[in-house]
Design an enzyme around this catalytic site. Structure first.
Site, PDB file in Angstrom:
ATOM      1  N   HIS A 156      18.901 -56.172  51.245  1.00  0.00           N
ATOM      2  CA  HIS A 156      17.971 -57.295  51.023  1.00  0.00           C
ATOM      3  C   HIS A 156      16.583 -56.799  50.622  1.00  0.00           C
ATOM      4  CE1 HIS A 156      20.916 -59.775  53.286  1.00  0.00           C
ATOM      5  NE2 HIS A 156      21.012 -58.690  54.028  1.00  0.00           N
ATOM      6  N   SER A 277      -1.153 -48.447  28.598  1.00  0.00           N
ATOM      7  CA  SER A 277      -1.526 -49.800  28.234  1.00  0.00           C
ATOM      8  C   SER A 277      -2.677 -49.701  27.242  1.00  0.00           C
ATOM      9  CB  SER A 277      -1.970 -50.543  29.499  1.00  0.00           C
ATOM     10  OG  SER A 277      -2.904 -51.538  29.165  1.00  0.00           O
ATOM     11  N   LYS A 283      -2.434 -47.042  33.449  1.00  0.00           N
ATOM     12  CA  LYS A 283      -1.034 -47.463  33.447  1.00  0.00           C
ATOM     13  C   LYS A 283      -0.046 -46.382  33.022  1.00  0.00           C
ATOM     14  CE  LYS A 283       0.212 -51.277  34.378  1.00  0.00           C
ATOM     15  NZ  LYS A 283       0.223 -52.481  33.655  1.00  0.00           N
ATOM     16  N   GLU A 290      12.706 -50.704  31.551  1.00  0.00           N
ATOM     17  CA  GLU A 290      12.670 -52.169  31.402  1.00  0.00           C
ATOM     18  C   GLU A 290      13.495 -52.622  30.203  1.00  0.00           C
ATOM     19  OE1 GLU A 290       8.393 -53.727  32.751  1.00  0.00           O
ATOM     20  OE2 GLU A 290       8.302 -51.995  31.449  1.00  0.00           O
TER      21      GLU A 290
END
Ligand code: ARG
Length: 464
Positions: A156, A277, A283, A290
């Site tokens: 979970h 970024s 970043k 992704e």
């Protein structure tokens, strides 16, 4: 361009309809398979004396020259043609003249396209199978490299029990083992040759279907010519195997995204697999992970698209089936590319063992072991579970973890607690005590690593 089927049709073809009907834009990918299939067909026509031997040889030479010139970039596949089959046939006739017109004897584009698509899918699946094995090997190596790193295992997404990072990572190698198996299974049913089914009912010529099937590396000819031209199960099975494989890559990607975040800091991706970024200088975005996750949606869509296309089709061939190729190619290309980047990303990532361990020390992930400690001293598990739960509440109120609770406090909950509780609930004991088969102890993980290494080795040597 004149159509190969124009015989009895004299009306002008609409330009719009022509380009709508064409599949050359995507089926040109199958030029190699189309030519190889035609060579086998021509050889068989000659051997069976359906066309004169020397004409068959002439055709074969012509086809070989088309293949060579295409591979060497000397011949561009013209998008004026309707599809790759018409292109190759027209080019052959251009090169060798009248003899070329004999190639299509005892054949239809319906069995031809079914053949080409099977050959193409088989080739791509072989490549994907190899890439799958190579990712399994990289995972096993990574597990070996960071064998002792301890991390919280989750359920979970809540810290649950301590596990070795190697154990967690290896679970993906076992998913991939099943993926490799699914590809092998798909190939068994795919590897049946539809050539010779002709349009749908077979042919009046004395063809030798065994010979062409054998030359093209199939296990045998298909048994029913109507099914031969109408079956696209092999494409669906391949896309189903690709969907499950993509799902595994996507789950791993998701963990990589989480692990590389500041919230976790369990791994550091190499610079090659992170992007900056345009505005935020700090970043390190995990774009590649992704994207693998994102592309998975399209791979599922590809499979569903063909399932829906096939759903209401009457036998035998219908032009709808031309819609099989774009999703099929997309699915195979996407999974292939995802495996390549995933392998490199995993190979290059750094595991931040200390951070993992720090996270494992928090979150009471040794609570089960604390309860087991009492159980082993005769306390029924349910009672031990409740007592430990109360201890955990006390810890939460007092901002402590179980290893920091003084023995006197432990004894308030049960007189059975002794000094050895601390070693019993230490992370390393929690891990090493897990002795059941497949568990997280180092010994068990080492067995899993050698299992995967051996399996990859055997499969690469063709022993499976
Ligand atoms: N381009 C077609 C396809 O991809 C080839 C088969 C065409 N057959 C036909 N009877 N129109 O399915």
């Amino acid at each position: 361009m004149e159509k190969i089927w124009q015989g009895h049709l004299s009306g002008k073809v609409s330009r719009a309809a022509e380009s709508f009907n064409a599949s050359i834009f995507f089926d040109k990918k199958m030029y190699r398979e189309d030519i190889t299939g035609s060579i086998a067909h021509a050889r068989m026509l000659g051997k069976c004396s359906i066309i004169p031997q020397e004409k068959a040889e002439n055709i074969i030479e012509g086809l070989k020259s088309i293949l060579k010139d295409t591979e060497e970039g000397k011949l561009a596949i013209s998008e004026e043609a309707e599809d790759i089959h018409s292109f190759v046939e027209a080019e052959l006739i251009k090169r060798i003249g009248e003899d070329g017109k004999m190639l299509h004897t005892a054949r239809s584009r319906n069995d031809q396209v079914a053949l080409d698509t099977r050959l193409y899918t088989r080739k791509k699946l072989d490549g994907i199978h190899t890439l799958t094995l190579s990712l399994m090997k990289t995972i096993a190596h990574k597990a070996e490299e960071y064998e002792d790193a301890v991390m919280p295992g989750y359920t979970h997404l809540q810290r649950a029990q301590p596990v070795l990072f190697s154990h967690h990572l290896l679970s993906y190698a076992f998913m991939l083992e099943r993926d490799a198996g699914r590809i092998e299974d798909t190939k068994k049913r795919l590897n049946i040759c539809p050539l010779g089914s002709a349009a749908l009912s077979g042919t009046t010529y004395p063809i030798d279907r065994k010979a062409t099937a054998e030359e093209l590396g199939f296990s045998g000819p298909s048994k029913n010519s109507i099914d031969g031209v109408s079956d696209r199960d092999f494409a669906l099975e391949a896309m189903s195997a690709m969907s499950i494989l993509a799902m595994h890559l996507s789950r791993l990607s998701e963990e990589i995204v989480l692990w590389s975040s500041w919230e976790y800091r369990f791994i550091r991706l190499s610079d090659g697999f992170t992007t900056g970024s345009s505005i935020m200088p700090q970043k390190r975005n995990p774009d590649i992970a992704e994207l693998i996750r994102g592309k998975t949606g399209r791979v599922y869509g590809d499979m569903v698209s063909l399932l829906v296309t096939m759903k209401g089709l009457p036998l035998a061939y219908d032009k709808d089936m031309q819609e099989d190729k774009e999703p099929l190619f997309d699915s195979l290309d996407t999974v292939e590319a995802s495996l390549i980047v995933m392998e490199e990303m995993v190979r290059e990532m750094t595991v931040l063992g200390k951070n993992m361990e720090k996270a494992a020390e928090k979150g009471f992930i040794n609570a089960t072991d604390c309860a087991d400690y009492l159980t082993k001293k005769g306390v029924p598990f349910r009672t031990a579970y409740r007592l430990t739960g109360e201890l955990v509440s006390w810890c939460e109120e007092n901002d402590k973890v179980l290893s920091e609770v003084p023995l006197e406090k432990y004894k308030e909950y049960s007189p059975l607690f002794e000094d050895d509780i601390y070693s019993e609930i230490s992370l390393s004991t929690c891990i090493e005590k897990r002795i059941s088969e497949g568990s997280t102890s180092k010994e068990s993980v080492e067995k899993q690593i050698s299992y995967i290494m051996n399996l990859v080795e055997e499969k690469n040597n063709g022993q499976h």
